[in-house]
Design an enzyme around this catalytic site. Structure first.
Site, PDB file in Angstrom:
ATOM      1  CG  ASP A 213      10.967  18.842 -10.799  1.00 39.80           C
ATOM      2  OD1 ASP A 213       9.734  18.912 -10.718  1.00 39.80           O
ATOM      3  OD2 ASP A 213      11.744  19.268  -9.929  1.00 39.80           O
TER       4      ASP A 213
ATOM      5  CB  CYS B   2      39.598 -15.213 -26.451  1.00 39.64           C
ATOM      6  SG  CYS B   2      39.025 -16.894 -26.140  1.00 39.64           S
TER       7      CYS B   2
END
Length: 812
Positions: free
Chosen positions: A506, A98
């Site tokens: 860009d 767990c």
């Protein structure tokens, strides 16, 4: 009057308490570096001795760990302007049940001296540990995991095979245990139905002898659920408590109470059936969880399965088929129609088309000719060809992608921090609630109801769902990205992408194809166009800029021979300077000409005309006298306009950034629908522009493909590199788009939103499940068997919900 202790002789530290460490130093270039590092380390309080060796690039440090830590010594090295080499190792963790287990192991590993960062992932069952060589090693890390009550194994090169076999083995083992538990639990189920019918006046017809119940329950308790006892013991021995502790406490309470009643023969109600059925249901839940978790890593299996098994190489003039792992760099390989390309390389002979969809998500085959690169695991469609291997084994693009995806799947998203903190204290809190439930119920109602409620509380609590909520979604999300050419380096970047408010693009190579052509040459003097092109191409042949390449390509296509150039100098953001035939040649923008006092008045109108058409106009000067304008045009990518439109629909601001002048930049921006343009930005200033946007409160994604984009990519909240660009840009980026299609940005954001939606759903269910059902169990409204069933299916439901994310598809 107080004495200033600093003036007194200090007692020598106990040398028996000192420790030594060897640090690998990076960045040293000369003896002065070594001396400076040695001097600064020696100044750190607690350091007894420091010796830096330039030849070995190591620092041997003796220090008192009670006064100084290794991390502080490293920080001093970093502040001095150098670095300390670190290593990263991945460990398979065995025995976790767990989230509490993962939290415990992570805590233990982070306490190891020399460990910079440890991250344990419950879903992948792996630990990723960054550490300093010399201060610790893999064996020490494995031993620390074992001391915590678990086991660890170094991830090997054949990890896919190991992981698959381990998971299959665990699945088979759980399946056998479940079948045994189910068969032995059937009589208990029949007896429960009989008791239920008797209670409502329909007559009972079946009851098991207490000793037979004991025998059946014992097999279930200690064979079917035996591993929970081992896990619980190891967890407690390691100083923590996990889900196994809750399971063992709950089922053991029912089992032992029933055993005592059976031995004493008091005739009170027995709870053997609760212990047996609950344990069987929990094993069923774990069985389904193992299966579901295996499906979350489907992407890695698909990628690994793409590799060719053999390669046809030419050795000593003979074609032979050899295993893929035996291929060497530099070997010549033949690929026929319909075959997979075995490794990365460059085509030497032949033409073909290649299906690269496994890498880029692009379904259309790509044409290839001599001199083009090919990528391993892609499919050769139409022609046979011969190529030379450039990258093999771990260095191939596919291997690097698999490695990147594995690292991303093992990373933690920031949203997981809350679940981790709760998981760390979850089991102790549940035990306290269970004890309080027993005490209060016993005082108010009696022993039997108190026992039943306590068992229900212990069994219903499930930290697994909390531990699996985030990592399973990250695994599927990053896997789906990789399948569609979207490589995400970590869970943090996947989470941040859905927060993006501004995308900065860009221009060259991102919005445009980055493959410009020379469109116009306007002479200002006695030189012809071909002579101008010859000089310009000679000057630019040392440049890596796309505009320079366009000029060189144009000269090559026309068969123009190049001259000899000297003293090449690239001036970022301005242009180049070079010497040809003892003449000074300048090629660049107005700023370059202004710096060199070149009069360009005659060219202004023509330049503005070209720039208004979206062309980049470059000026050429010879011996500081204007010689020509060379206009170059770059075509816009087919999908750029659609991608920008889609981003705007998502409410995202789109900005274009470029070093081009404003007229050219705005012409391109108008074509694709960008509203805001940052023009004439020098490469070194791009990151500053990104920082400005962030200070405005925007969450910025920067998209670029060139070396000069790398600082801006690193500065952005999310850096996205176009995969057709440079390695430097991709290294600096958080996400790489494997094809130069801007629609990938839209896909990244949508995938991020879908993944985060699943994570939030999973966390809500995990928290709500525990918050609602633990109190319900505490007040006696939940039968332990129903509690066991609910717990068993809680984690399965979380993983199952995540698996719906596998249906995600890109919008294109």
């Amino acid at each position: 009057m107080e004495t200033d202790n600093r003036s007194l002789a200090q007692p020598k530290p106990n040398t028996n308490d000192n420790e030594s460490v060897s640090l690998n130093i990076t960045g040293m270039t000369c003896a002065a570096c070594a001396t400076r590092i040695e001097k600064n380390i020696s100044k750190v309080q607690g350091v007894q001795k420091a010796n830096v060796n330039l030849a070995t690039e190591k620092a041997a440090v003796t220090y008192n760990p009670s006064q100084v830590s290794i991390e502080e010594i490293i920080e001093k090295v970093n502040k001095t302007g150098y670095g300390v080499e670190q290593e990263k190792v991945n460990l398979n963790i065995i025995g976790m049940t767990c989230a509490a287990c993962a939290t415990r192991i992570e805590k233990v590993l982070n306490k190891v001296d020399g460990v910079k960062n440890a991250n344990v992932n419950l879903a992948t069952e792996k630990a990723s540990v960054e550490y300093i060589p010399g201060s610790t090693n893999v064996d020490q890390l494995v031993n620390m995991v074992r001391k915590a009550g678990y086991d660890a194994k170094l991830v090997s090169e054949n990890e896919g095979d190991y992981e698959q076999s381990t998971r299959e083995k665990a699945y088979r083992k759980q399946k056998i245990k479940f079948i045994v538990g189910a068969i032995l639990s059937i009589p208990f189920l029949v007896m429960m139905i009989s008791d239920f019918m008797m209670e409502y006046g329909n007559g009972g017809f079946f009851h098991l002898n207490p000793w037979i119940q004991f025998l059946l329950a014992t097999v279930v308790q200690f064979y079917v659920g035996g591993h929970y006892y081992r896990d619980a013991y190891n967890s407690v021995r390691g100083g923590s408590a996990n889900m196994a502790v809750l399971v063992v406490l709950g089922t053991s309470a029912a089992y032992l109470y029933s055993l005592v009643v059976t031995i004493m023969g008091t005739g009170q109600y027995l709870y053997f059936e609760a212990a047996a059925i609950v344990m069987t249901l929990i094993v069923l839940g774990k069985l389904l969880e193992i299966r579901a978790k295996g499906q979350t890593s489907e992407a890695i299996k698909k990628l690994m399965g793409l590799q060719a098994k053999t390669a046809r190489v030419i050795r000593n003039g003979v074609e032979i088929d050899i295993p893929l792992e035996d291929v060497q760099t530099g070997e010549l390989i033949i690929v026929r129609v319909g075959e997979k390309i075995p490794v990365d390389g460059i085509i030497i002979e032949g033409n073909t088309t290649v299906d690269e969809s496994m890498l880029t998500g692009e379904s259309m085959p790509v044409g290839k000719k001599a001199g083009d690169n090919v990528i391993g695991a892609t499919m050769n469609k139409h022609g046979s060809f011969k190529f030379q291997a450039t990258k093999v084994g771990k260095d191939t693009a596919l291997s690097q992608i698999v490695k990147l995806v594995e690292e991303a799947q093992g990373s933690k998203a920031p949203i997981q921090q809350v679940a981790d903190k709760i998981s760390a204290v979850f089991v102790p809190i549940v035990i306290v609630i269970a004890l309080a439930t027993f005490g209060i119920t016993f005082a108010l109602v009696g022993f039997t109801p108190a026992l039943v409620s306590t068992i229900a509380v212990l069994v219903i609590a499930c930290p697994c769902a909390l531990g699996l909520a985030t990592p399973t979604a990250v695994m599927v999300g990053t896997g789906k990205g990789a399948e569609n050419g979207l490589l995400i380096k970590g869970a943090e970047h996947l989470q941040n992408s859905q927060r993006v408010t501004t995308v900065v693009l860009d221009k060259t190579g991102t919005i445009t194809k980055g493959e410009p052509d020379v469109t116009d040459i306007v002479p200002y003097g006695n030189l012809s166009k071909d002579e101008i092109l010859q000089i310009a191409a000679t000057a630019e042949k040392g440049s890596e800029h796309p505009l320079g390449e366009a000029i060189v390509n144009s000269a090559t296509e026309k068969g123009i021979d190049l001259l000899k150039a000297n003293n090449f100098n690239a001036i970022p953001g301005h242009g180049i300077e070079v010497s040809i035939n003892k003449q000074k040649i300048l090629i660049g923008n107005k700023k370059l000409m202004a710096q060199n006092n070149v009069n360009i008045n005659a060219s202004i109108d023509t330049m503005e005309k070209f720039e208004g058409e979206g062309k980049t106009a470059m000026l050429m000067a010879i011996d500081d006298s204007l010689a020509a304008i060379i206009a170059v045009a770059d075509t816009v990518k087919e999908t750029s306009s659609d991608a920008i439109k889609a981003l705007k629909k998502l409410g995202i601001e789109v900005i274009m950034i470029t070093g081009d002048n404003r007229l050219t930049a705005e012409a391109i921006a108008n074509q694709v629908g960008v509203d805001r343009v940052l023009a004439e930005v020098l490469p070194e200033d791009k990151s500053a522009e990104v920082e400005k946007l962030k200070k405005e409160g925007k969450v910025v994604a920067m998209v670029g493909d060139g070396i000069n984009d790398a600082p801006a990519l690193a500065a952005a909240d999310v850096g996205i590199a176009i995969g057709t660009g440079t390695d430097v840009a991709m290294e600096a980026a958080d996400i790489t788009l494997m094809r130069g299609d801007l629609m990938g940005i839209v896909d990244i954001i949508l995938l991020s939103k879908s993944t985060m939606r699943k994570i939030r759903q999973n966390l809500f269910w995990a928290f709500a499940y525990n918050i609602i059902l633990i109190p319900v169990a505490a007040i006696g409204l939940l039968n332990p068997i129903l509690a066991g069933g609910a717990m068993a299916f809680s984690s399965v439901s979380v993983v199952g919900n995540t698996l719906f994310l596998r249906k995600w598809r890109p919008i294109r």
